[in-house]
Design a protein around this motif. Structure first.
Motif: not given
Length: 374
Positions: A72-80
């Motif tokens: 994964k190249i893009s940020w870690e962002r919670d689905m909420r």
């Protein structure tokens, strides 16, 4: 997978959960997502055989995630944080530009004036809060590339839309790059300001031990906004254990980066970008110097830049190519930065996003970008 040989697909021809094979080992898949308020959204996943990106149709065709070689190249962002735009209150200027529904790896800025919010305008404009027309979404491919396109009527701040946008996302088979082009169209009989750009989150898990921004500007010309505390190194990306609060935003004018037009990662899209010559680039490189992600764009389209950094319970290191500095409408007018598009006219902008695991390619791009800052 469905192996029927077609050169184009409409949204209506895709069944959720059933990938459709594309040349070069690629595929396209449709997924129906549900936000925390039970509103449905449609996400397309497109693979060129190496690079994988997702597009959220109800969120202005924002790019949700980017993966390269399964990483994964893009940020870690919670689905909420992924909300249908009907659940985003654009009058709530404390949250609407950032935390309320702010999820995408590449979120559209504008096309209205962006920057300092007021009683009408939100931080980022309304492009990211505007659903695409389902009947306009088309995926097509030929012997060298895959193209996803669609039309987005802009939500805007008035009862009747004054802009719409045509979006194209192009990627070549097996490439580590994609091109995104947005064409903003003025639907009215009077000139309108266009102040678009992108908020881009490329600090993925590969940056977890920290790293740095590589920028085409001397640090002394990076202006810290909003009276935030200064940092020793404005280009630093901290590891995931380090906290950085409040947010630091630096605005600057990037210098042209010589030699970009000769690189294969740009030449692949030369015909699509109409041979733009004044190019610049920004990059995020990890602490190990073995993975990087970058943005290349035309200075004619986006002559200004912003980086935004925050590390609280989440971890955000953003790049924001844009038309103007993120100031108030009054200040932009005083500075003469506002771009107007005539009655029923249009304005195009594009970016190339890419990533690499090649230390030599990283070293070459680093040297080219830093040379522009000297």
């Amino acid at each position: 997978m469905n192996n029927e040989q077609l050169s184009k697909l409409t949204l209506g021809q895709l069944e959720p959960g059933i990938p459709h094979a594309l040349p070069g080992g690629g595929y396209v898949a449709l997924e129906v997502l549900t936000d925390r308020f039970s509103s449905r959204m449609h996400q397309l996943t497109v693979s060129n055989g190496r690079l994988i990106y997702t597009v959220i149709l109800e969120r202005g065709m924002d790019i949700g995630e980017l993966r390269l070689d399964a990483g994964k190249i893009s940020w870690e962002r919670d689905m909420r944080y992924l909300l249908h735009p009907v659940h985003v209150d654009l009058t709530d200027n404390e949250h609407s530009g950032w935390d309320s529904g702010f999820y995408a790896a590449v979120a559209a800025i504008g096309p209205e004036i962006f920057g300092t919010p007021d009683e009408v305008r939100t931080v980022h404009g309304t492009g990211s809060y505007s659903p695409a027309l389902p009947e306009s979404v088309l995926l097509s491919w030929d012997e060298r590339q895959i193209t996803l396109e669609g039309k987005v009527p802009l939500r805007g701040y008035e009862a009747v839309p004054v802009y719409d946008k045509v979006i194209r996302i192009i990627t070549c088979y097996g490439a580590a790059t994609l091109l995104r082009e947005d064409t903003v169209r003025n639907l009215t009989d009077i000139a309108r300001p266009v102040d678009d750009g992108y908020h881009i989150q490329l600090a993925g898990p590969y940056m977890s031990e920290g790293g740095s921004y590589i920028l085409p500007v001397p640090p002394g010309k990076m202006l810290l906004r909003d009276a935030a505390p200064p940092e020793e190194n404005p280009c630093a990306v901290y590891d995931t254990m380090t906290r950085l609060d409040p947010i630091r935003c630096y605005q600057y004018v990037p210098e042209p980066v010589e030699g970009l037009a000769a690189l294969p990662l740009v030449r692949d899209y030369w015909n699509d970008i109409e041979g733009d010559s004044a190019l610049t680039a920004e990059m995020l490189v990890n602490a190990g110097q073995d993975t990087a992600a970058y943005v290349i764009r035309s200075l004619r389209c986006y002559p200004r830049s912003l980086i935004a950094k925050r590390a609280t319970r989440d971890w955000m290191y953003a790049l924001e190519p844009c038309k103007t500095r993120p100031n108030s409408l009054k200040q932009k007018t005083i500075d003469g930065e506002i771009v107007y598009v005539g009655p029923h006219g249009e304005c195009k902008g594009w970016i190339i996003l890419g990533a690499t695991h090649d230390p030599q390619e990283i070293a070459t791009l680093t040297q080219m970008i830093r040379s522009a800052a000297e």
